[in-house]
Structure formats: C-alpha cells, structure tokens
Design a protein around this motif. Sequence first.
Motif, PDB file in Angstrom:
ATOM      1  N   THR A  62     -41.266 -40.428 -21.595  1.00 11.34           N
ATOM      2  CA  THR A  62     -39.852 -40.123 -21.812  1.00 11.34           C
ATOM      3  C   THR A  62     -39.150 -39.686 -20.536  1.00 11.34           C
ATOM      4  N   GLY A  63     -39.919 -39.289 -19.536  1.00  3.91           N
ATOM      5  CA  GLY A  63     -39.331 -38.778 -18.302  1.00  3.91           C
ATOM      6  C   GLY A  63     -39.067 -37.291 -18.326  1.00  3.91           C
ATOM      7  N   ALA A  64     -39.545 -36.603 -19.368  1.00  3.36           N
ATOM      8  CA  ALA A  64     -39.374 -35.150 -19.456  1.00  3.36           C
ATOM      9  C   ALA A  64     -40.252 -34.452 -18.428  1.00  3.36           C
ATOM     10  N   ASP A  65     -39.753 -33.349 -17.879  1.00  2.41           N
ATOM     11  CA  ASP A  65     -40.571 -32.540 -16.982  1.00  2.41           C
ATOM     12  C   ASP A  65     -41.610 -31.771 -17.782  1.00  2.41           C
ATOM     13  N   ALA A  66     -42.724 -31.446 -17.139  1.00  2.00           N
ATOM     14  CA  ALA A  66     -43.762 -30.639 -17.776  1.00  2.00           C
ATOM     15  C   ALA A  66     -44.158 -29.512 -16.834  1.00  2.00           C
ATOM     16  N   VAL A  67     -44.273 -28.318 -17.395  1.00  2.00           N
ATOM     17  CA  VAL A  67     -44.744 -27.138 -16.663  1.00  2.00           C
ATOM     18  C   VAL A  67     -45.981 -26.636 -17.388  1.00  2.00           C
ATOM     19  N   LEU A  68     -47.066 -26.428 -16.654  1.00  2.00           N
ATOM     20  CA  LEU A  68     -48.334 -26.036 -17.254  1.00  2.00           C
ATOM     21  C   LEU A  68     -48.722 -24.629 -16.835  1.00  2.00           C
ATOM     22  N   VAL A  69     -48.991 -23.772 -17.821  1.00  2.00           N
ATOM     23  CA  VAL A  69     -49.531 -22.435 -17.585  1.00  2.00           C
ATOM     24  C   VAL A  69     -51.005 -22.490 -17.989  1.00  2.00           C
ATOM     25  N   THR A  70     -51.905 -22.277 -17.038  1.00  2.00           N
ATOM     26  CA  THR A  70     -53.324 -22.516 -17.302  1.00  2.00           C
ATOM     27  C   THR A  70     -54.209 -21.639 -16.433  1.00  2.00           C
ATOM     28  N   SER A  71     -55.447 -21.502 -16.873  1.00  2.00           N
ATOM     29  CA  SER A  71     -56.434 -20.777 -16.074  1.00  2.00           C
ATOM     30  C   SER A  71     -57.191 -21.724 -15.142  1.00  2.00           C
ATOM     31  N   THR A  72     -57.660 -22.852 -15.674  1.00  2.00           N
ATOM     32  CA  THR A  72     -58.553 -23.708 -14.887  1.00  2.00           C
ATOM     33  C   THR A  72     -58.148 -25.174 -14.795  1.00  2.00           C
ATOM     34  N   LEU A  73     -57.117 -25.592 -15.521  1.00  2.00           N
ATOM     35  CA  LEU A  73     -56.786 -27.025 -15.570  1.00  2.00           C
ATOM     36  C   LEU A  73     -55.860 -27.477 -14.445  1.00  2.00           C
TER      37      LEU A  73
ATOM     38  N   ALA B 176     -45.010 -28.586 -12.309  1.00  2.00           N
ATOM     39  CA  ALA B 176     -45.470 -27.327 -11.715  1.00  2.00           C
ATOM     40  C   ALA B 176     -46.630 -26.768 -12.521  1.00  2.00           C
ATOM     41  N   VAL B 177     -47.533 -26.092 -11.824  1.00  6.10           N
ATOM     42  CA  VAL B 177     -48.653 -25.386 -12.458  1.00  6.10           C
ATOM     43  C   VAL B 177     -48.533 -23.909 -12.141  1.00  6.10           C
ATOM     44  N   LEU B 178     -48.549 -23.088 -13.180  1.00  7.76           N
ATOM     45  CA  LEU B 178     -48.555 -21.640 -13.014  1.00  7.76           C
ATOM     46  C   LEU B 178     -49.921 -21.131 -13.436  1.00  7.76           C
ATOM     47  N   GLN B 179     -50.656 -20.575 -12.483  1.00  9.10           N
ATOM     48  CA  GLN B 179     -52.013 -20.135 -12.776  1.00  9.10           C
ATOM     49  C   GLN B 179     -52.023 -18.792 -13.489  1.00  9.10           C
ATOM     50  N   ALA B 180     -52.744 -18.753 -14.599  1.00 11.90           N
ATOM     51  CA  ALA B 180     -52.882 -17.543 -15.405  1.00 11.90           C
ATOM     52  C   ALA B 180     -54.365 -17.362 -15.706  1.00 11.90           C
ATOM     53  N   PRO B 181     -55.110 -16.752 -14.794  1.00 21.14           N
ATOM     54  CA  PRO B 181     -56.570 -16.670 -14.933  1.00 21.14           C
ATOM     55  C   PRO B 181     -57.018 -15.869 -16.144  1.00 21.14           C
ATOM     56  N   ASN B 182     -58.096 -16.333 -16.763  1.00 27.67           N
ATOM     57  CA  ASN B 182     -58.702 -15.633 -17.890  1.00 27.67           C
ATOM     58  C   ASN B 182     -59.751 -14.644 -17.406  1.00 27.67           C
ATOM     59  N   SER B 183     -60.060 -13.693 -18.261  1.00 30.02           N
ATOM     60  CA  SER B 183     -61.153 -12.763 -17.983  1.00 30.02           C
ATOM     61  C   SER B 183     -62.484 -13.467 -18.217  1.00 30.02           C
ATOM     62  N   PRO B 184     -63.401 -13.426 -17.258  1.00 26.81           N
ATOM     63  CA  PRO B 184     -64.708 -14.060 -17.469  1.00 26.81           C
ATOM     64  C   PRO B 184     -65.549 -13.333 -18.522  1.00 26.81           C
ATOM     65  N   THR B 185     -65.268 -12.055 -18.753  1.00 24.90           N
ATOM     66  CA  THR B 185     -66.039 -11.290 -19.739  1.00 24.90           C
ATOM     67  C   THR B 185     -65.452 -11.405 -21.139  1.00 24.90           C
ATOM     68  N   ARG B 186     -64.187 -11.860 -21.224  1.00 23.78           N
ATOM     69  CA  ARG B 186     -63.431 -11.920 -22.479  1.00 23.78           C
ATOM     70  C   ARG B 186     -63.202 -10.537 -23.087  1.00 23.78           C
ATOM     71  N   LEU B 187     -63.268  -9.503 -22.263  1.00 25.83           N
ATOM     72  CA  LEU B 187     -62.932  -8.170 -22.767  1.00 25.83           C
ATOM     73  C   LEU B 187     -61.435  -8.072 -23.023  1.00 25.83           C
ATOM     74  N   THR B 188     -60.658  -8.828 -22.271  1.00 25.62           N
ATOM     75  CA  THR B 188     -59.219  -8.931 -22.519  1.00 25.62           C
ATOM     76  C   THR B 188     -58.901 -10.372 -22.876  1.00 25.62           C
ATOM     77  N   GLY B 189     -57.859 -10.565 -23.685  1.00 21.73           N
ATOM     78  CA  GLY B 189     -57.563 -11.874 -24.243  1.00 21.73           C
ATOM     79  C   GLY B 189     -56.961 -12.853 -23.258  1.00 21.73           C
ATOM     80  N   GLU B 190     -57.000 -14.116 -23.650  1.00 22.54           N
ATOM     81  CA  GLU B 190     -56.560 -15.187 -22.762  1.00 22.54           C
ATOM     82  C   GLU B 190     -55.057 -15.187 -22.521  1.00 22.54           C
ATOM     83  N   ILE B 191     -54.274 -14.489 -23.374  1.00 22.99           N
ATOM     84  CA  ILE B 191     -52.832 -14.529 -23.173  1.00 22.99           C
ATOM     85  C   ILE B 191     -52.317 -13.363 -22.333  1.00 22.99           C
ATOM     86  N   LEU B 192     -53.205 -12.496 -21.864  1.00 22.08           N
ATOM     87  CA  LEU B 192     -52.756 -11.377 -21.038  1.00 22.08           C
ATOM     88  C   LEU B 192     -52.049 -11.886 -19.792  1.00 22.08           C
ATOM     89  N   SER B 193     -52.729 -12.684 -18.997  1.00 13.93           N
ATOM     90  CA  SER B 193     -52.116 -13.181 -17.766  1.00 13.93           C
ATOM     91  C   SER B 193     -51.008 -14.178 -18.075  1.00 13.93           C
TER      92      SER B 193
END
Length: 292
Positions: free
Chosen positions: A214-225, A235-252
Amino acid sequence: MPPSSPHGDTFEHRMSARLDDLKPAERRVAEFVLKRPREVLFATATDLGAATGTSDATVIRTARSLGYSGLPELKRHLGRDLTDRTPPSARVAERIERTGTADGSLAHKVLGDGAEVLRETAALLDPDELDTAATAVAGARSVLSWGLGVSALAAEYAAVRLGRLGVVTRGARATGFQLADQLLPLTAEDTVLLYSPGRLSRDLEVVLDHAARTGADAVLVTSTLGPELHDRVRAVLQAPNSPTRLTGEILSATVVTDALVLAVAALVRDRATGTADLLDSLRSQLSGPGQA
C-alpha cells in the motif's frame, strides 16, 4: 556445558574467537560465564565482579570485548540459547528458585532488573531513528498501532497517548483472520506502528507485506528483530527485553513509546495543545453534576 545455538553463534564461539585479545581479568570473567551461564543471567555486574575477583567495570569491559553492547546483551544472548534448550515449566521453576520469596530481596532483584533494562534502553535508543519514527507518525493520515501477544498492551497504550495529541490512531490486537479487517483501511497516507519483541510471526509478516504494497510507512518497536527487519520498515526503535524475565516485555516498549509520543508532540504542537483543551473540556462535562 555451554548453551548451544541452532545458528552456531554461541557464547563459546565468541569467546574462542576473541580469547587472545582478552586481558587476564577479562578472561577470568569470560570463563566464569562459560561455566555458569544460568547463574550469570540473574547476576548484576557487581555480583559477577565479586564472584570472579574483578570489578563491575571489568565485567562490562569483558562483555564489550566479546562483541556485545554490554552485559544486558550478553545475558540476552545466553538467555536465548538456554531458552531453546529448556522447557517453559523448568524456566519458570528456576526463576522462582533464584528470586526467592516475596520479601525485600525479591523486590530489590526485580527493581534492579528493571533499572538495568531501562539503562540499556537509553543506550540503544537511536535519536535519528526516533526522529524518523516521529515524522512518520506525525505526518500520517492515521496510525494503526498493533502489537503481538502481551505487546498489544503497549500498542493500545500508544494509541491512547497519540490520540490525545490529535493523531488519529487505531489500536489493534487482532491476529489471524480478524487482523485482515484491521488492515483493510490502510493506504499510502497511513503509518503502522508495530510492537513485536522478538518473534517474526506470520501475522507480522503479513502486516509488513501489506504496508509495503500500500505504500504505508512502518515503525517497529522491538527487542531483537531490528537487524532482520530494518530494510522493511522506515524506523526501528529498540526496546530490549529482560533476559531473566523478572520484568515484563512491555517495560522498555512503554518507555520508548513515551519518548516517541513526546517527539510527535513537538511536531504537532498546535494540534496537540488544541486536543488537550478539548479533552479537558469533555472530561469536565462528563464529571459534571449528576455524575457518580
């Protein structure tokens, strides 16, 4: 026994390739990580410095000498490999065992984990990528904010925050056939804001393909992709996850969203202030006489 990776990129391989370049203290840290990867996941740089007779600064230098951005990325690498080899039930049991009971120590570990994640988020958030993402969102006719799994909560949060700036935003958490209905209105004037920490799912592939068609822009918020999908998004906005999972993936992801919203607000200042006044007026009417 060191964790293995189906892609061959293991900690052991990185250590072997750089062993001659490591200083004696760094080699001591690397050997500890190699022998006790599970313990490393739940340890701070200070913990590892004490365990290896070095210092937290040496631990961080060791991680960087091995090609990581820092200790959090090293731990995420270990965590991915261990996850591939460990059933979910065993991972949960180990997390409970290593964090203990609901006392001050547990809270300290969780808060420390969160602080570490946020420090890495600050280090990895690229100002140029943030500006590009904000421009794509601010200039869109409308924004489709979609998240996979738990990340749908971050996508819905983004939709609310952006809506309060006057940016027309649709929050979406649909998957499978129902996702098709969410994609139908997409045009070249729109932007899709995508939240997917580390799984390249079929749904995400379809969204990206449809945005491209469609030609739409895409912005990705991700830890590893990011490295895998950077060429398919604006654009890619990096939001790293906790490797221990003590805090949830949506924190960052939530904090990155806050940064994006502020950057968008700067670009749509008049619209944002006008919408804020309208929102306040509507809230006043809704809380008037006769309301509970």
